[in-house]
Design a protein around this motif. Structure first.
Motif, PDB file in Angstrom:
ATOM      1  N   UNK A 160       0.836 -21.919 -32.958  1.00 33.88           N
ATOM      2  CA  UNK A 160       1.422 -22.346 -31.687  1.00 33.88           C
ATOM      3  C   UNK A 160       1.166 -23.836 -31.556  1.00 33.88           C
ATOM      4  N   UNK A 161       2.219 -24.606 -31.228  1.00 34.43           N
ATOM      5  CA  UNK A 161       2.084 -26.060 -31.152  1.00 34.43           C
ATOM      6  C   UNK A 161       2.772 -26.600 -29.915  1.00 34.43           C
ATOM      7  N   UNK A 162       2.121 -27.569 -29.252  1.00 34.06           N
ATOM      8  CA  UNK A 162       2.758 -28.261 -28.135  1.00 34.06           C
ATOM      9  C   UNK A 162       4.000 -28.996 -28.629  1.00 34.06           C
ATOM     10  N   UNK A 170      -4.015 -12.588 -35.212  1.00 28.72           N
ATOM     11  CA  UNK A 170      -3.909 -11.219 -34.706  1.00 28.72           C
ATOM     12  C   UNK A 170      -3.019 -11.211 -33.469  1.00 28.72           C
ATOM     13  N   UNK A 171      -2.022 -10.301 -33.389  1.00 30.21           N
ATOM     14  CA  UNK A 171      -1.159 -10.242 -32.201  1.00 30.21           C
ATOM     15  C   UNK A 171      -1.936 -10.077 -30.902  1.00 30.21           C
ATOM     16  N   UNK A 172      -3.112  -9.431 -30.962  1.00 28.23           N
ATOM     17  CA  UNK A 172      -3.901  -9.217 -29.751  1.00 28.23           C
ATOM     18  C   UNK A 172      -4.425 -10.525 -29.168  1.00 28.23           C
ATOM     19  N   UNK A 173      -4.490 -11.564 -29.987  1.00 29.49           N
ATOM     20  CA  UNK A 173      -5.016 -12.853 -29.525  1.00 29.49           C
ATOM     21  C   UNK A 173      -3.919 -13.823 -29.087  1.00 29.49           C
ATOM     22  N   UNK A 212      -4.232 -17.343 -26.627  1.00 31.07           N
ATOM     23  CA  UNK A 212      -4.020 -18.604 -27.336  1.00 31.07           C
ATOM     24  C   UNK A 212      -2.849 -19.374 -26.732  1.00 31.07           C
ATOM     25  N   UNK A 213      -1.796 -18.667 -26.347  1.00 30.16           N
ATOM     26  CA  UNK A 213      -0.631 -19.301 -25.738  1.00 30.16           C
ATOM     27  C   UNK A 213      -1.007 -19.972 -24.417  1.00 30.16           C
ATOM     28  N   UNK A 214      -1.762 -19.281 -23.571  1.00 30.14           N
ATOM     29  CA  UNK A 214      -2.178 -19.856 -22.295  1.00 30.14           C
ATOM     30  C   UNK A 214      -3.015 -21.115 -22.517  1.00 30.14           C
ATOM     31  N   UNK A 215      -3.928 -21.038 -23.475  1.00 26.92           N
ATOM     32  CA  UNK A 215      -4.788 -22.188 -23.764  1.00 26.92           C
ATOM     33  C   UNK A 215      -3.963 -23.376 -24.252  1.00 26.92           C
ATOM     34  N   UNK A 216      -3.016 -23.133 -25.161  1.00 29.25           N
ATOM     35  CA  UNK A 216      -2.160 -24.205 -25.667  1.00 29.25           C
ATOM     36  C   UNK A 216      -1.362 -24.855 -24.548  1.00 29.25           C
ATOM     37  N   UNK A 217      -0.815 -24.044 -23.662  1.00 31.87           N
ATOM     38  CA  UNK A 217      -0.001 -24.577 -22.573  1.00 31.87           C
ATOM     39  C   UNK A 217      -0.840 -25.437 -21.626  1.00 31.87           C
ATOM     40  N   UNK A 218      -2.049 -24.971 -21.295  1.00 32.09           N
ATOM     41  CA  UNK A 218      -2.920 -25.763 -20.422  1.00 32.09           C
ATOM     42  C   UNK A 218      -3.273 -27.094 -21.077  1.00 32.09           C
ATOM     43  N   UNK A 219      -3.657 -27.042 -22.343  1.00 30.23           N
ATOM     44  CA  UNK A 219      -4.065 -28.248 -23.052  1.00 30.23           C
ATOM     45  C   UNK A 219      -2.895 -29.220 -23.193  1.00 30.23           C
ATOM     46  N   UNK A 220      -1.703 -28.693 -23.487  1.00 31.47           N
ATOM     47  CA  UNK A 220      -0.516 -29.542 -23.633  1.00 31.47           C
ATOM     48  C   UNK A 220      -0.150 -30.203 -22.309  1.00 31.47           C
ATOM     49  N   UNK A 221      -0.244 -29.439 -21.225  1.00 32.14           N
ATOM     50  CA  UNK A 221       0.080 -29.991 -19.909  1.00 32.14           C
ATOM     51  C   UNK A 221      -0.897 -31.104 -19.542  1.00 32.14           C
ATOM     52  N   UNK A 222      -2.184 -30.886 -19.824  1.00 33.84           N
ATOM     53  CA  UNK A 222      -3.181 -31.891 -19.491  1.00 33.84           C
ATOM     54  C   UNK A 222      -3.068 -33.141 -20.332  1.00 33.84           C
ATOM     55  N   UNK A 223      -2.715 -32.997 -21.611  1.00 35.37           N
ATOM     56  CA  UNK A 223      -2.673 -34.150 -22.514  1.00 35.37           C
ATOM     57  C   UNK A 223      -1.343 -34.879 -22.481  1.00 35.37           C
ATOM     58  N   UNK A 224      -0.227 -34.131 -22.307  1.00 37.94           N
ATOM     59  CA  UNK A 224       1.101 -34.739 -22.452  1.00 37.94           C
ATOM     60  C   UNK A 224       2.000 -34.563 -21.228  1.00 37.94           C
ATOM     61  N   UNK A 225       1.520 -33.801 -20.228  1.00 34.60           N
ATOM     62  CA  UNK A 225       2.349 -33.560 -19.056  1.00 34.60           C
ATOM     63  C   UNK A 225       3.515 -32.632 -19.322  1.00 34.60           C
ATOM     64  N   UNK A 226       3.466 -31.853 -20.399  1.00 34.25           N
ATOM     65  CA  UNK A 226       4.557 -30.961 -20.793  1.00 34.25           C
ATOM     66  C   UNK A 226       3.932 -29.743 -21.472  1.00 34.25           C
ATOM     67  N   UNK A 227       4.136 -28.545 -20.894  1.00 34.83           N
ATOM     68  CA  UNK A 227       3.470 -27.354 -21.415  1.00 34.83           C
ATOM     69  C   UNK A 227       4.311 -26.581 -22.432  1.00 34.83           C
ATOM     70  N   UNK A 228       5.481 -27.067 -22.792  1.00 29.77           N
ATOM     71  CA  UNK A 228       6.332 -26.342 -23.735  1.00 29.77           C
ATOM     72  C   UNK A 228       5.703 -26.293 -25.126  1.00 29.77           C
TER      73      UNK A 228
END
Length: 689
Positions: free
Chosen positions: A157-159, A173-176, A180-196
């Motif tokens: 998963x990549x911003x 693992x699909x269970x994770x 992982x998606x939620x974490x990526x989106x939060x980190x992307x929003x905080x660093x780049x202002x865009x959670x896509x």
């Protein structure tokens, strides 16, 4: 050429741009947050403008404040560096509307390549091979999970809007996937202002190879060879080198042509990097294009002899590229290591604090250090914790590797945890030394990179003791040399000052009227404590380590104010450095640093940090997620909460099976270093709490 430019960044890249601008006779304007009021880039600039509080979203990411600083200062152009607003097409457009030159590509190129998803779609239409994945606009979590299943695990998963390893997670693992998606989106929003985000197949044992491209406004576009950036941790580069080991001339030309075509497709102007994922067999996929100068650009400069920042300034001023493709020459080999304030032993957690001692290796034609800090500066929790980039050059890879080993052995940092020793072990691994490279190298070499800590050798304890014994004498000698009186009256005045360097009360040489004096020192390393006794023997010392004579003949040492120590232990002559920071003694010997603590014999307290039933913050940060409530039963390793610091997320996990008793912080709270986050009742071996 410009008369004055504004540098809309901080740290080593801001200092780098200012150095080149100064060499061209261009005046510079620095912008800074409240936290950076006395930063090195501010001290280097001709002018400086405060643009807001410490958080980047209130200062370095506020385009209007930067533009206003440019207008007020009369700057004709803005250099964005890398990170922050360097790949923000709205900022580039705002500069154009304000009549200020943006030293970078046109906004249309940033828009086309700034979104990883859009860039991949463009490359797909151009026939460039792509990694299998989902690059669409629909960001529904359920759809993304289904796409991940279609692609096949492991996935990445990549911003869509960023880089530097932020907003990026490998999922096996699909269970994770959901977490992982939620974490990526939060980190992307905080660093780049865009959670896509986008989702791609994770290529096993891939190499990360990128091509440096450069375009001008006269229709020219060239590539300046490649860099291998495969050595990464948490998808962030650690070592980079140029050229890529094992690269054939044919493959280099093929990748170079593909990169130039990608740049031409969007009308690219300025410095950019086209990044590829390469298989071990040499086949490659387009990954993304970074529409800015890269952190690792110095290795390209070292193998070409060019100043890429100067090229940026000249191209932005309307000049043509200085060289054509056929004029590019590749010479030798260069390696770059990123020196960070972080603790590799604790999962590379960022470290904050003051740089009490900072001594880089000696620089010259073959060794270069790009840095944004100096001794006495502070590493804060607000920004990336990079201390410096260490770059070396050699006629071939073997020579460059040897120079990197030596440079790391000479690098000394005290005041914050740092990765210098880790880097020294990393360049010594068989994988890196033998150029067996892929992005999983650090994980593959875990045993060598994180070996069980052997106890310090006897000579290290003795060197630390000799530094304690030699230090006062060295300082006294310096004071006397600096203030040697020229008259007897002056000498009498100096002797009368009991606190001065000439006072006998300031002596610490164990002299006694009726026999030899004895000094006792206790030093600790981890759980091990050792005692050194020292008896004066003329200008030397008779040492005993834990009651044993070691060495059997007198030892002596000379120490200067910088901590350099030249010692004779028996028949051995050693060169080391011992630097004090509070009760700690940082001993640099044989290219490694070992930290000892001076034990106070009158101190009977315990370690205040050790509490079995609490969890403390490993660094200052902000709580961005809480996964549990008071009373919840959790298994060992279960995520409890997530801290964000220095634009990265760090998950705090349960140390053992147990029950969450009390939560002290909620989402959005700022947490100081060492703060008790929660109270945790752990089960013992029998299951009882």
């Amino acid at each position: 050429m410009f008369k004055k430019i504004l540098v809309a960044n901080r740290g080593e890249i801001a200092c780098r741009v200012m150095r080149t601008a100064r060499s061209l006779g261009i005046a510079t304007v620095a912008v800074h947050s409240e936290a950076d009021a006395n930063a090195r880039h501010v001290r280097m600039a001709d002018e400086a403008v405060l643009i807001g509080p410490a958080p980047a979203r209130e200062s370095y990411l506020v385009a209007e404040r930067i533009l206003e600083a440019a207008r007020r200062s009369g700057a004709e152009a803005i250099h964005p560096g890398y990170g922050f607003l360097s790949e923000n097409e709205e900022f580039a457009e705002a500069c154009e509307r304000a009549g200020i030159v943006f030293i970078g590509p046109p906004a249309s190129a940033i828009r086309a390549m700034g979104s990883k998803s859009a860039a991949k779609a463009l490359m797909e239409r151009a026939g460039v091979p792509l990694t299998p994945g989902y690059h669409g606009e629909d960001q529904d979590p359920g759809l993304l999970a289904r796409e991940a299943a279609r692609i096949g695990y492991p996935v990445l998963i990549k911003a869509s809007a960023g880089g530097g390893g932020k907003g990026m997670r490998r999922v096996d693992d699909p269970a994770d996937f959901a977490a992982a998606l939620q974490s990526c989106k939060r980190e992307a929003l905080g660093a780049f202002g865009d959670e896509r985000v986008l989702v791609e197949k994770y290529v096993l044992r891939p190499r990360h190879i990128e091509i440096q491209v450069f375009g001008d406004t006269h229709g020219q576009c060239v590539y300046l060879f490649e860099r291998d950036c495969s050595v990464q941790r948490r998808h962030q580069k650690v070592l980079e080198e140029a050229p890529a080991p094992g690269m054939t001339a044919e493959r280099r030309a093929a990748m170079g042509r593909a990169a130039v075509e990608a740049a031409r497709a969007v009308g690219y102007v300025g410095a950019g990097t086209v990044e590829f994922i390469a298989h071990q067999d040499g086949s490659f996929y387009f990954m993304e294009m970074n529409t800015r100068l890269q952190v690792e650009h110095p290795v390209t400069e070292m193998i070409t002899g060019l100043d890429l920042v100067e090229w940026q300034l000249r191209v932005a001023a309307g000049e043509a590229l200085p060289l054509r493709q056929e004029q590019m020459e590749l010479r030798g080999h260069a390696i770059e290591a990123r020196v960070y304030a972080e603790d590799p032993e604790r999962g590379f957690l960022p470290s904050t604090g003051r740089l009490l001692h900072l001594q880089p290796p000696e620089q010259g034609e073959h060794v270069r250090v790009d840095t944004g800090v100096e001794q006495g500066d502070e590493i804060t929790p607000h920004y990336d914790p990079m201390i410096a980039k260490l770059i070396v050059w050699g006629a071939d890879r073997a020579q460059a590797l040897g120079r990197m080993r030596r440079a790391l052995a000479e690098y000394r940092v005290v005041g914050v945890s740092n990765n210098v020793d880790f880097l020294a072990r990393l360049v010594d691994t068989p994988s890196f030394a033998g150029a067996d490279l892929d992005t999983g190298l650090i994980e593959r070499e875990q045993a060598r990179l994180f070996p069980e800590q052997a106890p310090p050798p006897d000579e290290l304890w003795l060197l630390a003791a000799l530094a304690e014994l030699a230090g006062p004498a060295a300082r006294r000698g310096t004071a006397q040399a600096d203030a040697r009186p020229s008259t007897s009256a002056g000498a009498a005045a100096q002797q009368a000052d009991a606190s001065g360097a000439g006072s006998p009360w300031a002596a610490a040489d164990a002299w006694r009227l009726n026999g030899r004096g004895m000094r006792r020192l206790a030093l600790r390393h981890g759980e091990q404590t050792r005692e050194i006794t020292a008896q004066a023997d003329g200008d030397a010392w008779l040492l005993r380590l834990d009651g044993s004579a070691a060495p059997p003949v007198p030892s002596r040492a000379e120490s200067d104010a910088g901590g350099e120590l030249r010692a004779r232990l028996g028949e051995r002559h050693l060169h080391a450095a011992v630097l004090a920071a509070g009760e700690r003694r940082h001993v640099f010997l044989d290219g490694r640093c070992t930290v000892l603590s001076v034990v106070d014999p009158l101190h009977a307290g315990g370690d205040a940090q050790h509490q079995e039933h609490s969890l403390r913050a490993p660094m200052p940060g902000k709580v961005v997620a809480v996964s549990v409530r008071a009373g919840d039963e959790v298994e060992k390793g279960a995520p409890l909460l997530v801290l964000e610091a220095m634009k990265m997320e760090h998950t705090i996990s349960a140390p053992r099976k147990g029950v969450v008793a009390v939560l002290h912080y909620a989402v959005g709270d700022q947490v100081p270093d060492g703060a008790e986050l929660l109270e945790f009742d752990a089960e013992d071996e029998t299951g009882a709490q």
